[in-house]
Scaffold this active site. Structure first.
Site, mmCIF file in Angstrom:
data_model
loop_
_atom_site.group_PDB
_atom_site.id
_atom_site.type_symbol
_atom_site.label_atom_id
_atom_site.label_comp_id
_atom_site.label_asym_id
_atom_site.label_seq_id
_atom_site.Cartn_x
_atom_site.Cartn_y
_atom_site.Cartn_z
ATOM 1 N N LEU A 173 1.101 -1.163 -0.407
ATOM 2 C CA LEU A 173 0.041 0.230 0.263
ATOM 3 C C LEU A 173 1.108 1.518 0.276
ATOM 4 C CD1 LEU A 173 -2.834 0.980 0.545
ATOM 5 C CD2 LEU A 173 -2.436 1.273 2.745
ATOM 6 N N ASP A 174 0.416 2.194 -1.022
ATOM 7 C CA ASP A 174 1.277 3.579 -1.427
ATOM 8 C C ASP A 174 2.311 3.243 -1.215
ATOM 9 O OD1 ASP A 174 -1.181 4.253 -1.139
ATOM 10 O OD2 ASP A 174 -0.870 5.161 1.166
#
Lengths: 289, 289, 289, 289
Positions: free
Chosen positions: B232-233
């Site tokens: 994530l990210d």
């Protein structure tokens, strides 16, 4: 302070927000024939704190400079339980500069002072390395070489503090000083130590931020100037700026581009500080325009 | 592809760096009467990888468009063990847009397509909420409401993938889509899912970055567009940009200023992607000029 | 206005600078139990003009909204010979948009209104071309096609003014409207017509600024939003922004990059205007924070 | 040049665009065992001119450095009618700095050289005023005071040229030098004189640009570094940058903010120049990445 004739006085204030504070402060100045030349205020709506910076002309002000503080303290400051700092336009702050081996921020700072761009004094430069002594010399500034090891740290910091006090230092600038100051040291200068960190905080805290930035493949790098607190790279931010990079830029390029950022960001922070434009509240800064 | 007459062809290439690759590729085009209209190359000196984007006019090129790939594959690509992607100027990519409730990025994207600024098709919009259906309608785009719960997630993602495949989707844009895609989903579209995160990554990953930025007291906020990976990210960054904020800006102000950033950063990333200007290597992007 | 309950009132003031104005205005609000939620002021030291924007909460204010103006007018405004504008938080301004053939600014503006990001109404769009009628339609806004020739200009402008008045238009936005408004038209809306010019004024005024910028070889292009006056591209500037370009960028690239600039700069200017953050004095703007 | 062992060679080339040039040049290097470490090229499609910067490692290159030029000249340069400039990584350019009274750019330049950030020599500083002699002294650089009046101008310029030649000056930097150089002087150093102008050209050419910017009420100010030609402030632009200002900023503030811009813009231009990254064609620059 008898014969002193400063042109203007500046008050930095913060206190619990209440209705009527602006009216009260501006009345105080107006009633004594002062002319406001700068006013900026801000209310932190969440914390319910009122912040203000006000500067007024003393030419026609009927209270003499050396009496202003007492009057203000006993009057409005007491009534509104204000934290405040009063300063006068003829006060010249004294700044100590801490450096290690990298010279670019140091050159930029001392050039601005020597050329008269900044009206502050630099009584001394302190370093844990000898490399930058020639720079200090060529600008005629005292250079104190105080090497730090884990063993001698507290002792050497005591020496630093002693030097700073003896030189009536008002505030300290860490111009790429590669040593972590102890909490004990910092306590001597709360909100009076300005650091430059070579990343866009809170991204890439700690060591080697340009290497980390390169590895992460960011398209923009930054620099951050902040007041030093006991938490490394966590202090209240005064100024930040950024510059674009691309996949083409090597770590060396990031370092080169970052150098210019560091100089400008640190200098803007120092300027805001000695112009008394900054206030710190709960790890955030108010930087007046 | 018989009657096809694209104006130009573009090759995106990467391979182990060896002496003579540029000469070989430019010779290949030159020898067959092609005229190079764009060439950019980059060598990752650390990884020793060579990257190149080259575009040439097909008007006088003696190899017909449908034969180029085979020839290149059997010749240079084999010799230099190249990873490559060949595309033609008349190919129109098909983009799916995922949204939740915030409309600003969606409006920006569909406006650019409808006005002809971008030469891509949007066959469908997918959302876990119903709110933006009217926007899709007014632009005449199919809207699929596919709500996601922890329980139905894998089932609903399968439905999404089925829809995407049926619509011959080339790539996906998450225009403030507030759901985390599973690793299984992402595997279907490696380096073909573009997300916009509302912070200057790696600062403030995860939820509520504007709240965190406000709390930290940063003086600049940012937005980051990146390819989606299972972390994530953490995916390869395509584009970032920033805007100044001050102590005066509330969280609401950050959100307002950030909105404009998100739009522009996402749009620049989409543009670079559909113009075949991006290459991904080991979690970093090469974004050709 | 009987049952009206606006949350706050805003005063924009300017007048000759005199000592005591801030104290007087803040006293006026304080004395009637109002709580100041925004105050910004500025003194043009050269022109000796005082400018102020002040907003206060009306919840506890003892004067009813419909009585404030009369009281202020007869009291402070008279005493200090103030130019002022009073507005309330529940007033929704009505904006007319003028366009020609380029849709990007129009899309951006109407999207912001339709999504509720901006609390203003767009009663009508006026154009000298038919091209953008479908855009207006899809957003449900009246579109008036009023072609202009040198011969019919004054007649058509009269028609425009009539339409604007009938629709109770507060201000006008020229969203890449490619017609010069006559002085007579402009007189109807002093400091109420906002234009976007696609250059960094005063560089490249007039037609085809991107072509001129390309020819001159600038490394940065800009966009400028300003109030329209009788002097073409000479009106008071509200907002400007820029973007980097290089030798690689063709005129087409400048137009593409500029489009995004134009959208954002025009939107920021419109926002400042309808938030009552702008004041005009002698061809310069004061744009409060 | 017998024992010379430069690490790399760089060619800057431009010529009429023809198919096959890139292949020919890269072949030339490849065929002689050179390894390309940088290649950037650009075609001006309108003018049909090809521009290229190519750098290659000389470690394994089979042609000795002192033979490269002859071979290239007689071979490719002749065939393609190339304008070219060959340079080697061990060449250190010699830069003269012209100043008047303002010290900020001078400090920045000499600091970069003294610290080793820039690998160029400054054999001399020339000024029409005495003020900055102490700065030159403290950095150990020769300072020549050559006052200019309308009467003695051509005579004094002859003296300047004589000094420059005697010091084997490669290029000249005007670091806020407040004198216009004559066309005769400029002819001696075509595309070798770099000026910094304190505005965003072509806005505000000539004298007192900050005053003009303030009067016009711009929201952004800039600085421009360009090669000097006989047309004042009209030469090919190398670099520009900008900074935001507001109505609050007085002319003094613009000067202060502009000072930092001037330093950084001039320094970036000098860096691009001495890194041989610039080419001039018809009053525009190509600045390679």
């Amino acid at each position: 302070m008898e014969n002193r004739q400063p042109q203007s006085a500046t008050l930095l204030i913060y206190c619990e927000d209440r209705s009527g504070i602006i009216a009260a402060v501006t009345d105080f100045i107006h009633a004594h024939e002062g002319n406001i030349i700068y006013l900026d205020q801000y209310v932190d709506a969440e914390e319910k704190i009122f912040f203000m910076r006000i500067e007024w002309d003393l030419q026609t002000f009927v209270i003499s400079p050396d009496k202003i503080e007492t009057l203000f303290k006993e009057g409005l400051a007491k009534k509104y339980k204000m934290n405040y700092r009063l300063s006068f336009s003829d006060e010249k702050l004294r700044m100590a500069v801490f450096v290690s081996k990298l010279p670019h921020c140091l050159y930029d700072i001392v050039s601005r002072c020597q050329s008269g761009e900044w009206t502050i004094d630099i009584p001394l430069i302190i370093s844990n390395h000898k490399e930058l002594e020639p720079v200090a010399k060529s600008f005629g500034i005292d250079y104190h070489y105080i090497p730090i090891t884990p063993e001698n740290k507290s002792e050497q910091e005591a020496k630093q503090v002693e030097l700073l006090k003896r030189n009536n230092t008002d505030f300290i600038v860490l111009a790429r000083y590669m040593q972590i100051l102890s909490g004990d040291f910092i306590k001597n200068y709360p909100s009076q130590i300005i650091n430059i960190h070579h990343s866009f905080l809170p991204a890439f805290p700690g060591a080697k931020p340009y290497h980390s930035a390169h590895k992460r493949g960011v398209k923009i790098i930054g620099a951050t100037s902040h007041y030093v607190t006991a938490d490394l790279d966590e202090g209240p931010i005064i100024e930040q700026d950024v510059v674009r990079v691309t996949h083409v830029d090597s770590i060396k390029d990031l370092i080169r581009k970052g150098r210019d950022l560091e100089k400008i960001v640190l200098s803007r922070a120092i300027y805001a500080h000695f112009q008394r434009k900054t206030l710190v509240y709960k790890n955030r800064t108010i930087v007046f325009n």
